[in-house]
Write an enzyme that holds these catalytic residues in place. Structure first.
Site, PDB file in Angstrom:
ATOM      1  N   CYS A   1       0.863  -1.179   0.000  1.00 29.51           N
ATOM      2  CA  CYS A   1       0.000   0.000   0.000  1.00 29.51           C
ATOM      3  C   CYS A   1       0.904   1.236   0.000  1.00 29.51           C
ATOM      4  O   CYS A   1       2.128   1.133   0.147  1.00 29.51           O
ATOM      5  CB  CYS A   1      -0.913   0.002   1.223  1.00 29.51           C
ATOM      6  SG  CYS A   1      -0.029   0.087   2.800  1.00 29.51           S
TER       7      CYS A   1
ATOM      8  N   GLU B   1       0.312  -0.744  15.396  1.00 33.24           N
ATOM      9  CA  GLU B   1      -0.507   0.443  15.131  1.00 33.24           C
ATOM     10  C   GLU B   1      -1.410   0.757  16.315  1.00 33.24           C
ATOM     11  O   GLU B   1      -1.562   1.921  16.706  1.00 33.24           O
ATOM     12  CB  GLU B   1      -1.354   0.237  13.878  1.00 33.24           C
ATOM     13  CG  GLU B   1      -2.214   1.458  13.543  1.00 33.24           C
ATOM     14  CD  GLU B   1      -3.195   1.187  12.419  1.00 33.24           C
ATOM     15  OE1 GLU B   1      -4.366   1.575  12.559  1.00 33.24           O
ATOM     16  OE2 GLU B   1      -2.788   0.595  11.399  1.00 33.24           O
TER      17      GLU B   1
END
EC number: 1.17.7.4
Length: 321
Positions: free
Chosen positions: A13, A127
């Protein structure tokens, strides 16, 4: 046998691309670089970068570093990491994904506004650790959208005003399933007119911070990355279009697990590999022993395209007719 490589919905990504590019640039300039944690959840790519001079360090080793150059990966980090970097005179190359950076800001501001933060995500995921750090590590973290794990709900206070957000790589249906179940649970505690959850935008939070807008006590913000989630349907269709699917990803990849599950649901003859050596010839044959007509090769947002190409080439050389 035809080998079909998915080039439209597989591979890095944008966030991971930026991290890898920055790492390669720094390694070329300086010959060495530390990465706090795996730069990407793909062992094959990590090994490639380590051969160029990248050194991966865990939290203990990071705390002991002095006067060094350290890369912050796309997953982002909590404020405590930057504090340690300043104290230890570390030069930081921050490659936190812009989507994650916005989510961290959203979390921090909502917490400052007095909201209990509820995160749809995995507690140990880097994250989520970074997001939780924005609210003093006080977030309620829920991995199971169906609320099937009571331990995840122990810290949930139904009397507090609350805001639901998500790890950027979680699944969209799961987020909205969790939202609906939380609404029902809060409704049991609050009067029905107070239990409605409001979707918010960044501009709403800014307005609330300046006193221009008064927000209700129950909020949600869909913070799932659409570049990631948009791959779901494409990979579903890709899997249906092939007799067999070879899905390539790192075993640590959260996104890889989600996308593989989508492939497997669409095509039961989908197989997860990290290394080429894991491919089994029997996967590529029908019950009568004949080779299948088509094999699709695809992967996660943390899987480098060069590795997908290598897998496809291996299949073509060894199995295609």
């Amino acid at each position: 046998m035809n080998i079909n490589l998915d080039r439209t919905s597989s591979g890095f990504c944008i966030g991971v691309q930026g991290t890898i590019y920055a790492a390669e640039e720094k390694l070329q300039q300086e010959g060495g670089l530390y990465s706090f944690g795996d730069i990407v959840h793909n062992e094959v790519e990590v090994k490639r970068l380590e051969a160029l001079g990248l050194v991966t360090v865990d939290e203990r080793a990071f705390r002991e570093l002095r006067d060094a150059h350290v890369l912050i990966r796309a997953h982002g980090e909590p404020p405590s990491t930057y504090r340690i970097a300043r104290e230890n005179n570390l030069t930081v190359t921050d490659t936190t994904c812009p989507v994650v950076s916005r989510l961290q800001r959203t979390t921090r501001l909502l917490f400052e506004l007095g909201y209990q933060i509820i995160i749809y995500g995995k507690q140990s995921h880097p994250e989520v650790i970074g997001i939780n750090g924005q609210c003093n590590n006080q977030a309620v973290i829920i991995k199971h959208a169906d609320l099937s794990d009571p331990d995840e709900l122990k810290g949930l206070d139904l009397a507090k005003k609350s805001a639901l957000i998500s790890q950027t790589t979680m699944d969209v249906p799961g987020f909205y399933e969790l939202k609906a179940l939380l609404e029902a649970r809060f409704a049991q505690y609050l009067s029905s007119e107070k239990s409605a959850w409001m979707a918010i935008r960044d501009i709403d939070i800014t307005a609330a911070m300046t006193g221009v807008l008064s927000m209700p006590s129950l909020l949600f913000k869909d913070t799932i990355c659409r570049q990631v989630s948009s791959r779901n349907q494409k990979l579903h269709d890709f899997s249906l279009a092939n007799d067999v699917v070879i899905f390539v990803a790192g075993k640590k990849s959260s996104n890889g697990q989600v996308l593989y599950h989508i492939c497997k649901e669409a095509n039961p003859r989908s197989y997860f590999i990290e290394e080429i050596e894991e491919i089994e010839e029997r996967w590529l044959r029908n019950s009568d022993g004949r080779a299948v007509a088509t094999v699709g090769v695809c992967g996660a947002t943390s899987t480098p395209m060069w590795h997908l190409e290598k897998v496809a080439l291996h299949l073509e050389k060894n199995f295609a007719q």
